[in-house]
Write a protein that holds these residues in place. Sequence first.
Motif, PDB file in Angstrom:
ATOM      1  N   GLY A  78       0.953  -1.164   0.191  1.00  0.00           N
ATOM      2  CA  GLY A  78      -0.011   0.137  -0.028  1.00  0.00           C
ATOM      3  C   GLY A  78       0.648   1.346  -0.240  1.00  0.00           C
ATOM      4  O   GLY A  78       0.278   2.235  -0.488  1.00  0.00           O
ATOM      5  N   SER A  79       2.140   1.138   0.557  1.00  0.00           N
ATOM      6  CA  SER A  79       2.887   2.679   0.428  1.00  0.00           C
ATOM      7  C   SER A  79       3.486   2.456  -1.237  1.00  0.00           C
ATOM      8  O   SER A  79       4.054   3.699  -1.103  1.00  0.00           O
ATOM      9  N   ILE A  80       3.554   1.789  -1.794  1.00  0.00           N
ATOM     10  CA  ILE A  80       4.274   1.858  -3.078  1.00  0.00           C
ATOM     11  C   ILE A  80       3.692   3.156  -4.050  1.00  0.00           C
ATOM     12  O   ILE A  80       4.483   3.962  -4.318  1.00  0.00           O
ATOM     13  N   PRO A  81       2.352   3.281  -3.964  1.00  0.00           N
ATOM     14  CA  PRO A  81       1.772   4.202  -4.725  1.00  0.00           C
ATOM     15  C   PRO A  81       2.365   5.761  -4.202  1.00  0.00           C
ATOM     16  O   PRO A  81       2.833   6.399  -5.128  1.00  0.00           O
ATOM     17  N   ILE A  82       2.224   5.984  -3.034  1.00  0.00           N
ATOM     18  CA  ILE A  82       2.665   7.489  -2.845  1.00  0.00           C
ATOM     19  C   ILE A  82       4.141   7.695  -2.760  1.00  0.00           C
ATOM     20  O   ILE A  82       4.620   8.628  -3.185  1.00  0.00           O
ATOM     21  N   GLY A  83       4.689   6.681  -2.818  1.00  0.00           N
ATOM     22  CA  GLY A  83       6.350   6.510  -3.038  1.00  0.00           C
ATOM     23  C   GLY A  83       6.600   6.966  -4.442  1.00  0.00           C
ATOM     24  O   GLY A  83       7.439   7.766  -4.770  1.00  0.00           O
ATOM     25  N   LEU A  84       6.014   6.126  -5.308  1.00  0.00           N
ATOM     26  CA  LEU A  84       6.216   6.507  -6.613  1.00  0.00           C
ATOM     27  C   LEU A  84       5.804   7.582  -7.323  1.00  0.00           C
ATOM     28  O   LEU A  84       6.558   8.375  -8.008  1.00  0.00           O
ATOM     29  N   PHE A  85       4.413   8.189  -7.012  1.00  0.00           N
ATOM     30  CA  PHE A  85       3.894   9.423  -7.485  1.00  0.00           C
ATOM     31  C   PHE A  85       4.731  10.598  -6.878  1.00  0.00           C
ATOM     32  O   PHE A  85       4.823  11.655  -7.294  1.00  0.00           O
ATOM     33  N   GLY A  86       5.057  10.334  -5.497  1.00  0.00           N
ATOM     34  CA  GLY A  86       6.072  11.452  -4.712  1.00  0.00           C
ATOM     35  C   GLY A  86       7.368  11.648  -5.865  1.00  0.00           C
ATOM     36  O   GLY A  86       7.492  12.990  -5.735  1.00  0.00           O
ATOM     37  N   PHE A  87       7.907  10.635  -5.975  1.00  0.00           N
ATOM     38  CA  PHE A  87       9.263  10.907  -6.860  1.00  0.00           C
ATOM     39  C   PHE A  87       8.811  11.469  -8.143  1.00  0.00           C
ATOM     40  O   PHE A  87       9.792  12.116  -8.786  1.00  0.00           O
ATOM     41  N   LEU A  88       7.858  10.983  -8.677  1.00  0.00           N
ATOM     42  CA  LEU A  88       7.748  11.421 -10.089  1.00  0.00           C
ATOM     43  C   LEU A  88       7.076  12.759 -10.449  1.00  0.00           C
ATOM     44  O   LEU A  88       7.492  13.342 -11.208  1.00  0.00           O
ATOM     45  N   PHE A  89       6.442  13.228  -9.259  1.00  0.00           N
ATOM     46  CA  PHE A  89       6.013  14.476  -9.347  1.00  0.00           C
ATOM     47  C   PHE A  89       6.276  15.602  -8.229  1.00  0.00           C
ATOM     48  O   PHE A  89       5.598  16.394  -7.865  1.00  0.00           O
ATOM     49  N   LYS A  90       7.384  15.122  -7.961  1.00  0.00           N
ATOM     50  CA  LYS A  90       8.026  15.994  -6.773  1.00  0.00           C
ATOM     51  C   LYS A  90       7.988  17.757  -6.863  1.00  0.00           C
ATOM     52  O   LYS A  90       7.422  18.427  -5.882  1.00  0.00           O
ATOM     53  N   ASP A  91       8.255  18.080  -7.927  1.00  0.00           N
ATOM     54  CA  ASP A  91       8.494  19.438  -8.451  1.00  0.00           C
ATOM     55  C   ASP A  91       7.080  20.026  -8.420  1.00  0.00           C
ATOM     56  O   ASP A  91       6.729  21.134  -7.748  1.00  0.00           O
ATOM     57  N   ALA A  92       6.078  19.219  -8.983  1.00  0.00           N
ATOM     58  CA  ALA A  92       4.681  19.796  -8.994  1.00  0.00           C
ATOM     59  C   ALA A  92       4.064  19.963  -7.408  1.00  0.00           C
ATOM     60  O   ALA A  92       3.388  20.753  -7.190  1.00  0.00           O
ATOM     61  N   ILE A  93       4.581  19.157  -6.884  1.00  0.00           N
ATOM     62  CA  ILE A  93       3.787  18.886  -5.385  1.00  0.00           C
ATOM     63  C   ILE A  93       4.440  20.097  -4.623  1.00  0.00           C
ATOM     64  O   ILE A  93       3.737  20.460  -3.858  1.00  0.00           O
ATOM     65  N   ARG A  94       5.649  20.283  -4.854  1.00  0.00           N
ATOM     66  CA  ARG A  94       6.364  21.499  -3.958  1.00  0.00           C
ATOM     67  C   ARG A  94       5.881  22.929  -4.474  1.00  0.00           C
ATOM     68  O   ARG A  94       6.279  23.929  -4.012  1.00  0.00           O
ATOM     69  N   GLU A  95       5.281  22.930  -5.688  1.00  0.00           N
ATOM     70  CA  GLU A  95       5.099  24.474  -6.327  1.00  0.00           C
ATOM     71  C   GLU A  95       3.877  24.426  -6.636  1.00  0.00           C
ATOM     72  O   GLU A  95       3.021  25.065  -5.954  1.00  0.00           O
ATOM     73  N   THR A  96       3.499  23.731  -7.773  1.00  0.00           N
ATOM     74  CA  THR A  96       1.995  23.863  -8.695  1.00  0.00           C
ATOM     75  C   THR A  96       1.046  23.624  -7.536  1.00  0.00           C
ATOM     76  O   THR A  96      -0.119  24.454  -7.130  1.00  0.00           O
ATOM     77  N   ALA A  97       0.949  22.495  -6.798  1.00  0.00           N
ATOM     78  CA  ALA A  97      -0.057  21.965  -5.824  1.00  0.00           C
ATOM     79  C   ALA A  97      -0.473  22.648  -4.746  1.00  0.00           C
ATOM     80  O   ALA A  97      -1.437  22.660  -4.180  1.00  0.00           O
ATOM     81  N   ARG A  98       0.914  23.647  -4.341  1.00  0.00           N
ATOM     82  CA  ARG A  98       0.463  24.523  -3.101  1.00  0.00           C
ATOM     83  C   ARG A  98      -0.195  25.632  -3.454  1.00  0.00           C
ATOM     84  O   ARG A  98      -0.205  26.542  -2.541  1.00  0.00           O
ATOM     85  N   ASN A  99      -0.668  25.923  -4.623  1.00  0.00           N
ATOM     86  CA  ASN A  99      -1.499  27.320  -5.066  1.00  0.00           C
ATOM     87  C   ASN A  99      -2.776  27.062  -4.120  1.00  0.00           C
ATOM     88  O   ASN A  99      -3.370  26.021  -4.210  1.00  0.00           O
TER      89      ASN A  99
END
Length: 278
Positions: A94-115
Amino acid sequence: MTWVEAIVLGVVQGLTEFLPVSSSGHLRITSALFFDRDAGASFTAVTQLGTEAAVLIYFAKDIWRIARTWLVGIVDRSVRSSLDYRMGWYVIIGSIPIGLFGFLFKDAIRETARNLWVVATTLIVFAFVLAFAEYWGRQSRTLEHFRMRDGVVMGFAQAMALVPGVSRSGGTLTAGLLLNLTREAAARYSFLLAIPAVVMSGVFSIPDVFEPAATGTAAPSGAQMVVATLIAFVIGYAAIAWLLRYVAHHTLYVFVLYRVALGTLVLALLMTGTIAAT
């Protein structure tokens, strides 16, 4: 970062991490409302080490039993039918999805998604998803009925919380209810599921928190980071016990109403120019 900022954000993290209201969204909103800047995704990730330490201590017996049974089960087939052995695999898979998506979309999570437009919208939209799950879910299944499918579905639900405003606990509770798990069963698995992802995210974010890449992001000192994390730990520990008692006897509709109200308030503040979206 000022000491007031560090202390306030530590309190907010501890209060909201385990509630289905999005701690990362609350940190983002609190920073914008009271400090006119963003504490940053790394600050959120590191303070979560405090609340996750609370989980490790609160569930220490369960975690030790599951880990020991899982390790024994690797070589001993006789224990593989036990819930503890299976739960070990459920948490890992169950931990694999968040690890995978967190790695792939790191920049968007840190910038765009915080709008803040994104944060406010997700608060409201996922409030209605949570309400539907609370209304529709039959809550007929306990952890004894938990299967790998449940772990995978709730793992993907947890991954959605990479977007501030969704809520990790809210996403997993929603998925659990849609899978007809009881609220308490969904909450307990949610706590266990968070351990690998939150700990790894927090550890890897430590170097970034003192040198944030985003313009306008507040950088804490080492002492401020430690104090904020300790505050989050103490308050988070109390929040765990409260939430488990609450979900055993109450619906989640109060959190639905709160999310809608907060999201609507943030949208109104954005529309009037009271706060900036980024």
